[in-house]
Enzyme design. Structure first.
Site, PDB file in Angstrom:
ATOM      1  N   GLY A  76       0.835  -1.210   0.000  1.00  0.00           N
ATOM      2  CA  GLY A  76       0.000   0.000   0.000  1.00  0.00           C
ATOM      3  C   GLY A  76       0.867   1.257   0.000  1.00  0.00           C
TER       4      GLY A  76
ATOM      5  N   ARG B  24       0.920  -5.013  -5.219  1.00  0.00           N
ATOM      6  CA  ARG B  24       1.065  -6.202  -4.360  1.00  0.00           C
ATOM      7  C   ARG B  24       1.294  -7.358  -5.340  1.00  0.00           C
ATOM      8  NH1 ARG B  24      -0.549  -4.185   0.575  1.00  0.00           N
ATOM      9  NH2 ARG B  24      -2.326  -2.747   0.595  1.00  0.00           N
TER      10      ARG B  24
ATOM     11  N   ASP C 122       5.133  -4.992   6.048  1.00  0.00           N
ATOM     12  CA  ASP C 122       5.667  -6.324   6.388  1.00  0.00           C
ATOM     13  C   ASP C 122       5.672  -7.284   5.208  1.00  0.00           C
ATOM     14  OD1 ASP C 122       2.946  -6.579   6.429  1.00  0.00           O
ATOM     15  OD2 ASP C 122       2.853  -7.754   8.263  1.00  0.00           O
TER      16      ASP C 122
ATOM     17  N   THR D 272       4.366   2.624   5.603  1.00  0.00           N
ATOM     18  CA  THR D 272       2.977   2.140   5.727  1.00  0.00           C
ATOM     19  C   THR D 272       2.227   3.045   6.692  1.00  0.00           C
ATOM     20  OG1 THR D 272       1.555   0.411   6.663  1.00  0.00           O
ATOM     21  CG2 THR D 272       3.831   0.406   7.413  1.00  0.00           C
TER      22      THR D 272
ATOM     23  N   ASP E  81      -0.003   2.055   8.578  1.00  0.00           N
ATOM     24  CA  ASP E  81      -0.479   1.246   9.711  1.00  0.00           C
ATOM     25  C   ASP E  81       0.399   1.355  10.966  1.00  0.00           C
ATOM     26  OD1 ASP E  81      -2.414   0.362   7.934  1.00  0.00           O
ATOM     27  OD2 ASP E  81      -1.314  -1.467   7.417  1.00  0.00           O
TER      28      ASP E  81
ATOM     29  N   ASP F 134       2.634  -0.614  11.963  1.00  0.00           N
ATOM     30  CA  ASP F 134       2.559  -1.918  12.635  1.00  0.00           C
ATOM     31  C   ASP F 134       3.876  -2.687  12.626  1.00  0.00           C
ATOM     32  OD1 ASP F 134       2.546  -2.258   9.917  1.00  0.00           O
ATOM     33  OD2 ASP F 134       0.957  -3.746   9.872  1.00  0.00           O
TER      34      ASP F 134
ATOM     35  N   ARG G 170      -5.142  -2.603   8.861  1.00  0.00           N
ATOM     36  CA  ARG G 170      -4.928  -4.056   8.657  1.00  0.00           C
ATOM     37  C   ARG G 170      -5.143  -4.815   9.964  1.00  0.00           C
ATOM     38  NH1 ARG G 170      -3.067  -6.426   4.201  1.00  0.00           N
ATOM     39  NH2 ARG G 170      -2.216  -4.489   3.410  1.00  0.00           N
TER      40      ARG G 170
HETATM   41  O1  F6P Z   1      -1.368  -1.466   4.728  1.00  0.00           O
HETATM   42  C1  F6P Z   1      -1.982  -0.276   4.355  1.00  0.00           C
HETATM   43  C2  F6P Z   1      -3.456  -0.481   4.140  1.00  0.00           C
HETATM   44  O2  F6P Z   1      -4.029   0.761   3.790  1.00  0.00           O
HETATM   45  C3  F6P Z   1      -4.211  -1.121   5.304  1.00  0.00           C
HETATM   46  O3  F6P Z   1      -4.501  -0.208   6.321  1.00  0.00           O
HETATM   47  C4  F6P Z   1      -5.422  -1.671   4.607  1.00  0.00           C
HETATM   48  O4  F6P Z   1      -5.977  -2.753   5.319  1.00  0.00           O
HETATM   49  C5  F6P Z   1      -4.879  -2.112   3.282  1.00  0.00           C
HETATM   50  O5  F6P Z   1      -3.675  -1.380   3.068  1.00  0.00           O
HETATM   51  C6  F6P Z   1      -5.803  -1.907   2.111  1.00  0.00           C
HETATM   52  O6  F6P Z   1      -5.186  -2.415   0.976  1.00  0.00           O
HETATM   53  P1  F6P Z   1      -5.721  -2.205  -0.504  1.00  0.00           P
HETATM   54  O7  F6P Z   1      -5.517  -0.768  -0.880  1.00  0.00           O
HETATM   55  O8  F6P Z   1      -4.876  -3.117  -1.324  1.00  0.00           O
HETATM   56  O9  F6P Z   1      -7.156  -2.560  -0.494  1.00  0.00           O
END
Ligand code: F6P
Length: 327
Positions: A15, A76, A107, A130, A132, A134, A176
């Site tokens: 992300g 991703r 991660d 990120t 998050d 985390d 997440r």
């Molecule tokens: O890891 C960053 C994040 O924004 C999380 O908070 C969220 O769960 C996820 O990515 C959403 O991913 P995507 O944009 O691929 O739906």
């Protein structure tokens, strides 16, 4: 030096997060000033597999420190999870003459980075990018502060309508598996409660939330709900409240991807710049498989294995402060 680094590759993966551009800029300019060549890799590991690589000069990273998102694009990539995918990526590395990789992400990004470093005996440095926050071993990740500020200003606006209509508002926040954004945005916005995966059951948390708001003289309540704290998200929480308290008016808002956009805050730009610079220093010091972290405002090196596998918990005093301050 055991392994002379002439060319580095830099990529962003997973992300996007505000401040990634500031990090790309810092990595590029710090590398150039140490007479290393820089290759920008587009679309994360996917681009590494497909050979989407361009030589970067200082101009490629001009005028980007203030921009959200990532000029390198991101993705991703499931293929990189396979040995075959990583082998293809290594072919690009060899073709482009890349001696070390700097990967900016979370991660998932670091899990791939660590395997790649082990399998091909290659120095890889991770920058925590990120929203998050985390990752274990760093007090903050690039993008976290900006996202926190975005959520806070959204909740400030929701507060206006919540108090006018005397309603309970549920606001779904990203993260997440982690509750850092939710808990700290709740503190910063004066929310009545946060529902996060790291603490108590949902029903207990909701009881507290409603107790803090409606029952104790306030006639509106704002509850921040971490996206994965409850199966079904805010819609499920709304159902639970309505079943138990049919007389309350409840509304839900999902903040969604607006939490990932926007210009990075000064704090994120500075963090990204310090970390990007530190990534090149780490390579010069022959570090191989570490994340650049920040602890007590000092840059540190954290083994990628620990950053990925150790669990970072939310601060208990923050959790308690929220409960007390919301009364
Ligand atoms: O890891 C960053 C994040 O924004 C999380 O908070 C969220 O769960 C996820 O990515 C959403 O991913 P995507 O944009 O691929 O739906």
């Amino acid at each position: 030096m055991a392994y002379q680094i002439k060319t580095i590759g830099v990529l962003t993966s997973g992300g996007d997060a505000p401040g990634m551009n500031a990090a790309i800029r810092a990595v590029t300019r710090a590398a150039l000033s140490n007479n290393m060549q820089v290759k920008g890799i587009y679309r994360g590991y996917k681009g590494l597999i497909d050979g989407e690589v361009a030589s970067f000069t200082s101009e490629n990273v001009s005028g980007i420190i203030q921009r959200g998102g990532t000029i390198l694009k991101t993705a991703r990539c499931d293929e990189f999870r396979t040995p075959e995918g990583r082998k293809k990526a290594y072919e690009t590395v060899v073709k482009e003459g890349i001696d070390a990789l700097i990967t900016i992400g979370g991660d998932g990004t670091f899990t791939g980075a660590r395997l790649f470093s082990q399998e091909f005996d290659m120095p890889v440095i991770g920058l925590p990018g990120t929203i998050d926050n985390d990752l274990w071993g760093t007090d903050a990740t690039i993008g976290y502060d900006t996202s926190l500020n975005t959520i806070m200003s959204c909740v400030d606006k929701i507060r206006d309508t919540a108090t006018s209509h005397e309603r309970i508002f549920l606001v779904e926040v990203m993260g997440r598996d982690a509750g850092f954004l939710t808990l700290n945005a709740a503190i910063a916005s004066g929310s009545e409660a946060a529902v996060i995966p790291e603490r108590a059951t949902v029903l207990e948390q909701l009881e507290v939330a409603i107790g803090h708001g409606i029952r104790k003289s306030k006639n509106s309540s704002i509850v921040l709900v971490q996206e994965h704290a409850v199966e079904g998200g805010v819609a499920a929480v709304e159902r639970i409240i309505k079943e138990n308290n049919p007389h309350y008016e409840v509304r839900s808002t999902i903040l969604g991807h607006l939490q990932r956009g926007g210009a990075p805050t000064a704090q994120d730009r500075i963090l990204a710049s310090r970390m990007g610079y530190a990534a090149i220093q780490a390579l010069l010091e022959e570090q191989r498989s570490v994340m650049i972290g920040i602890q007590k405002n000092e840059i540190c090196y954290v083994p990628l294995s620990k950053a990925i596998h150790e669990k970072k918990d939310v601060k208990q005093d923050s959790w308690q402060a929220l409960q007390i301050l919301a009364i």
